[in-house]
Design a protein around this motif. Structure first.
Motif, short mmCIF file in Angstrom:
data_model
loop_
_atom_site.label_atom_id
_atom_site.label_comp_id
_atom_site.label_asym_id
_atom_site.label_seq_id
_atom_site.Cartn_x
_atom_site.Cartn_y
_atom_site.Cartn_z
N TYR A 5 75.23 11.62 -13.80
CA TYR A 5 76.16 12.66 -13.51
C TYR A 5 76.50 13.75 -13.52
O TYR A 5 76.05 14.47 -14.81
CB TYR A 5 77.56 11.61 -14.44
CG TYR A 5 77.40 10.70 -13.97
CD1 TYR A 5 77.82 9.87 -12.55
CD2 TYR A 5 76.55 9.21 -14.36
CE1 TYR A 5 77.83 8.21 -12.12
CE2 TYR A 5 76.76 7.72 -13.99
CZ TYR A 5 77.25 7.11 -13.38
OH TYR A 5 76.92 6.28 -12.90
N ILE A 7 78.64 16.84 -13.76
CA ILE A 7 80.12 16.79 -14.21
C ILE A 7 80.53 18.22 -14.08
O ILE A 7 79.78 19.73 -15.20
CB ILE A 7 80.31 16.77 -16.04
CG1 ILE A 7 79.74 15.12 -16.49
CG2 ILE A 7 82.22 16.71 -16.16
CD1 ILE A 7 80.10 14.96 -17.58
N ILE A 42 89.46 18.74 -20.96
CA ILE A 42 89.49 17.64 -19.81
C ILE A 42 90.36 17.14 -20.30
O ILE A 42 91.24 15.88 -19.93
CB ILE A 42 88.21 16.68 -20.73
CG1 ILE A 42 86.69 17.56 -20.15
CG2 ILE A 42 88.11 15.39 -20.17
CD1 ILE A 42 85.44 17.45 -20.84
N GLU A 46 93.35 15.45 -18.40
CA GLU A 46 93.60 14.30 -18.22
C GLU A 46 95.67 14.15 -18.71
O GLU A 46 96.13 13.19 -18.24
CB GLU A 46 93.63 13.29 -19.32
CG GLU A 46 92.13 12.60 -19.33
CD GLU A 46 91.71 11.68 -20.31
OE1 GLU A 46 91.94 10.12 -20.23
OE2 GLU A 46 91.53 11.97 -21.70
N VAL A 56 88.27 19.00 -13.26
CA VAL A 56 87.15 18.54 -13.44
C VAL A 56 86.28 17.76 -12.17
O VAL A 56 87.44 16.60 -11.45
CB VAL A 56 87.74 16.91 -14.06
CG1 VAL A 56 86.33 16.20 -14.78
CG2 VAL A 56 88.43 18.03 -15.54
N CYS A 58 83.66 14.91 -10.88
CA CYS A 58 82.26 14.06 -11.23
C CYS A 58 82.69 12.98 -10.77
O CYS A 58 83.68 12.20 -10.41
CB CYS A 58 82.85 13.57 -13.38
SG CYS A 58 81.51 13.09 -13.43
N CYS A 62 86.31 10.94 -16.50
CA CYS A 62 85.92 11.77 -17.94
C CYS A 62 87.09 11.32 -18.68
O CYS A 62 88.16 11.39 -18.18
CB CYS A 62 85.61 12.86 -17.33
SG CYS A 62 84.15 13.27 -16.85
N THR A 63 86.52 11.34 -19.79
CA THR A 63 87.81 11.04 -20.77
C THR A 63 88.05 11.48 -22.22
O THR A 63 86.43 11.71 -22.81
CB THR A 63 88.39 9.23 -21.00
OG1 THR A 63 90.11 10.00 -21.53
CG2 THR A 63 87.61 8.60 -21.27
N CYS A 80 83.08 5.22 -17.69
CA CYS A 80 83.66 6.25 -17.43
C CYS A 80 83.03 7.12 -18.57
O CYS A 80 81.71 6.59 -19.34
CB CYS A 80 85.22 5.89 -18.79
SG CYS A 80 86.15 5.62 -17.74
N ILE A 81 82.57 8.21 -19.14
CA ILE A 81 81.93 9.53 -19.28
C ILE A 81 82.92 9.76 -20.60
O ILE A 81 83.78 10.64 -20.29
CB ILE A 81 81.64 10.88 -18.83
CG1 ILE A 81 79.89 9.93 -17.55
CG2 ILE A 81 80.75 11.82 -19.63
CD1 ILE A 81 80.42 11.13 -16.71
N PHE A 83 84.46 12.06 -23.89
CA PHE A 83 83.61 13.20 -24.62
C PHE A 83 84.52 12.79 -25.73
O PHE A 83 85.36 11.96 -25.77
CB PHE A 83 84.86 14.18 -24.09
CG PHE A 83 83.36 14.73 -22.78
CD1 PHE A 83 82.92 15.49 -22.42
CD2 PHE A 83 83.81 13.68 -21.62
CE1 PHE A 83 81.94 15.60 -21.52
CE2 PHE A 83 82.70 13.81 -20.26
CZ PHE A 83 82.13 14.91 -20.75
N ASN A 105 79.62 3.22 -20.69
CA ASN A 105 80.09 3.91 -20.86
C ASN A 105 79.17 5.28 -21.45
O ASN A 105 78.10 4.80 -21.93
CB ASN A 105 81.45 4.26 -21.80
CG ASN A 105 83.16 3.55 -21.46
OD1 ASN A 105 82.70 3.36 -20.52
ND2 ASN A 105 83.27 2.33 -22.54
#
Length: 130
Positions: A5, A7, A42, A46, A56, A58, A62-63, A80-81, A83, A105
């Motif tokens: 992925y 990002i 990020i 969100e 963002v 991707c 992303c969370t 999800c990706i 972080f 994930n």
């Protein structure tokens, strides 16, 4: 999740581009190299979406996983990706390692420490420099 992925995260001051290929990616770097800033961007995106001034891009969501109710939230996240900043004490817990092993994930962890309880590849350790 499988595959790689790309990002891209940016605002009017900074621009990050990462490619993650495995379920655990480690980002290392000294203080003030941008690890925490990446996660903050990020998180702000969100909370506020496009009005945050952050972009963002991707193909996966992303969370950011924070210490607040981290275990319950992680159980509910799918494909999800995620972080995580090094300040999250749960990173070093055996329970977190167990949940990562059973997760679908991807995890991007910003840390300066080794995390021996997690099965990550040396090929997925990236360094930030300023």
């Amino acid at each position: 999740m499988t595959g790689k992925y790309e990002i891209e995260i940016y605002n009017n001051r900074v621009h990050y581009f990462l490619t993650v290929k495995r379920n655990i990616t480690i980002i290392q770097g000294n203080s003030a190299t941008g690890k925490t800033e990446l996660i903050r961007l990020i998180s702000d995106y969100e909370a506020n979406g496009i009005s945050s001034g952050i972009t963002v891009r991707c193909d996966a969501a992303c969370t950011v996983l924070t210490p607040v109710d981290w275990e319950q939230r992680l159980k509910n996240l799918k494909k999800c990706i995620i972080f995580i900043d090094e300040t999250a004490a749960f990173l070093r817990s055996q329970r977190f390692a167990e949940l990562v092993r059973g997760s679908d994930n991807y995890f991007v962890i910003a840390t300066r420490e080794d995390l021996p309880q997690l099965p990550y590849s040396v090929e997925e350790i990236y360094g930030f420099k300023n």
